[in-house]
Write a protein that holds these residues in place. Sequence first.
Motif, short mmCIF file in Angstrom:
data_model
loop_
_atom_site.label_atom_id
_atom_site.label_comp_id
_atom_site.label_asym_id
_atom_site.label_seq_id
_atom_site.Cartn_x
_atom_site.Cartn_y
_atom_site.Cartn_z
N ILE A 1 10.31 -15.76 82.76
CA ILE A 1 9.57 -14.54 83.11
C ILE A 1 10.07 -13.99 84.44
CG2 ILE A 1 7.31 -13.62 83.73
CD1 ILE A 1 6.07 -15.59 81.77
N LEU A 2 10.19 -14.89 85.44
CA LEU A 2 10.70 -14.46 86.74
C LEU A 2 12.18 -14.12 86.69
CD1 LEU A 2 8.98 -16.77 89.40
CD2 LEU A 2 8.45 -14.40 88.81
N LEU A 3 12.94 -14.90 85.92
CA LEU A 3 14.38 -14.64 85.81
C LEU A 3 14.64 -13.27 85.18
CD1 LEU A 3 15.62 -18.15 84.63
CD2 LEU A 3 16.11 -17.07 86.82
N ASN A 4 13.89 -12.93 84.14
CA ASN A 4 14.06 -11.62 83.50
C ASN A 4 13.66 -10.49 84.44
OD1 ASN A 4 15.03 -12.64 81.09
ND2 ASN A 4 13.02 -12.75 80.12
N ALA A 5 12.62 -10.73 85.24
CA ALA A 5 12.19 -9.70 86.20
C ALA A 5 13.27 -9.47 87.24
CB ALA A 5 10.89 -10.13 86.87
N LEU A 6 13.88 -10.56 87.71
CA LEU A 6 14.96 -10.44 88.69
C LEU A 6 16.19 -9.80 88.06
CD1 LEU A 6 15.62 -11.11 91.65
CD2 LEU A 6 16.61 -13.26 90.86
N TYR A 7 16.45 -10.14 86.81
CA TYR A 7 17.61 -9.59 86.10
C TYR A 7 17.55 -8.07 86.02
CZ TYR A 7 20.97 -8.80 82.30
OH TYR A 7 22.02 -8.34 81.55
N ARG A 8 16.33 -7.52 85.93
CA ARG A 8 16.18 -6.06 85.84
C ARG A 8 16.60 -5.37 87.12
NH1 ARG A 8 11.40 -7.46 82.98
NH2 ARG A 8 10.11 -7.12 84.82
N GLN A 9 16.76 -6.13 88.21
CA GLN A 9 17.22 -5.53 89.46
C GLN A 9 18.75 -5.41 89.52
OE1 GLN A 9 13.59 -7.61 92.03
NE2 GLN A 9 15.53 -7.24 93.04
N GLU A 10 19.41 -5.98 88.51
CA GLU A 10 20.87 -5.84 88.45
C GLU A 10 21.23 -4.37 88.21
OE1 GLU A 10 23.37 -7.90 88.74
OE2 GLU A 10 22.48 -9.91 88.66
N PRO A 11 22.26 -3.86 88.88
CA PRO A 11 22.69 -2.48 88.63
C PRO A 11 23.26 -2.35 87.23
CG PRO A 11 24.28 -3.61 90.00
CD PRO A 11 23.10 -4.55 89.87
N PRO A 12 23.26 -1.14 86.64
CA PRO A 12 23.84 -0.96 85.30
C PRO A 12 25.28 -1.44 85.28
CG PRO A 12 22.64 1.00 85.98
CD PRO A 12 22.71 0.10 87.18
N ILE A 13 25.60 -2.30 84.35
CA ILE A 13 26.91 -2.93 84.33
C ILE A 13 28.02 -1.98 83.92
CG2 ILE A 13 28.28 -4.69 83.12
CD1 ILE A 13 25.82 -6.44 83.12
N TYR A 14 27.75 -1.08 83.00
CA TYR A 14 28.82 -0.25 82.46
C TYR A 14 28.90 1.13 83.10
CZ TYR A 14 29.25 -3.84 78.97
OH TYR A 14 29.44 -5.04 78.36
N GLU A 15 28.07 1.38 84.07
CA GLU A 15 28.09 2.69 84.71
C GLU A 15 29.44 2.94 85.38
OE1 GLU A 15 25.40 5.34 87.80
OE2 GLU A 15 24.91 3.27 87.39
N GLY A 16 30.12 3.98 84.96
CA GLY A 16 31.41 4.33 85.55
C GLY A 16 32.56 3.51 85.04
N SER A 17 32.33 2.62 84.12
CA SER A 17 33.40 1.76 83.61
C SER A 17 34.31 2.54 82.68
CB SER A 17 32.79 0.57 82.86
OG SER A 17 33.81 -0.18 82.25
#
Length: 216
Positions: free
Chosen positions: A123-139
Amino acid sequence: MIGDKIKNLRKLQRISLRSLAEKSGISKSTLSDVENDKSSPTINTLEKIADALGVPLDYLTRKSAKALIEDKLEELSMTFEELSNKTKIPIIFFDKLDDIIPDEGDYERIQIIAPTLNIEPKILLNALYRQEPPIYEGSMSSSEEDFGIVKEETGKYSSSRNEFKTAEEAVQYILKENSIAAYGGYDINKMTDDEIIEFANELLRQIELISYKYKK
């Protein structure tokens, strides 16, 4: 709860209702109704308020890692300082938790915090994961191209979301990954179909994160 959180943040930052209205572009009367739980704000309204207060949207909706920890601390009548002492994690980590782009060390800390507060780690890991920037933006490459090897081996994950849809596909992927099988600690025969699919999709997400960390 959202209204109280907005009001408390505003007072903590010593921002008047009028000033918040000006910064967010939302009328003073609407903000007053939201703070006093007289109306249910839309996501768009909450995003504007969150931006004006300098906090993530997940914090107001109580879905961010820090918000989940705060709520559990309140339930346990525990302070951040006490949690810091129990986990040996510096208090500054909790202070800055909403603002970080998580790295491997942050995920490790979350896995220490979760059992201390009796929270399911994922639950906490998924919440923290949502703070990751979009991976494919600008790729320059698409997610399908970046996961070409995985797709070639399994042939069956969704090209639009990079995830497995059935337990059969998920099991095939898990069993083909020797490094995953070597760690053990799980028994596919004792897992439900939903757990198997969730497990395989989480593996894909972790591979995705690692791949982009070392991509040159």
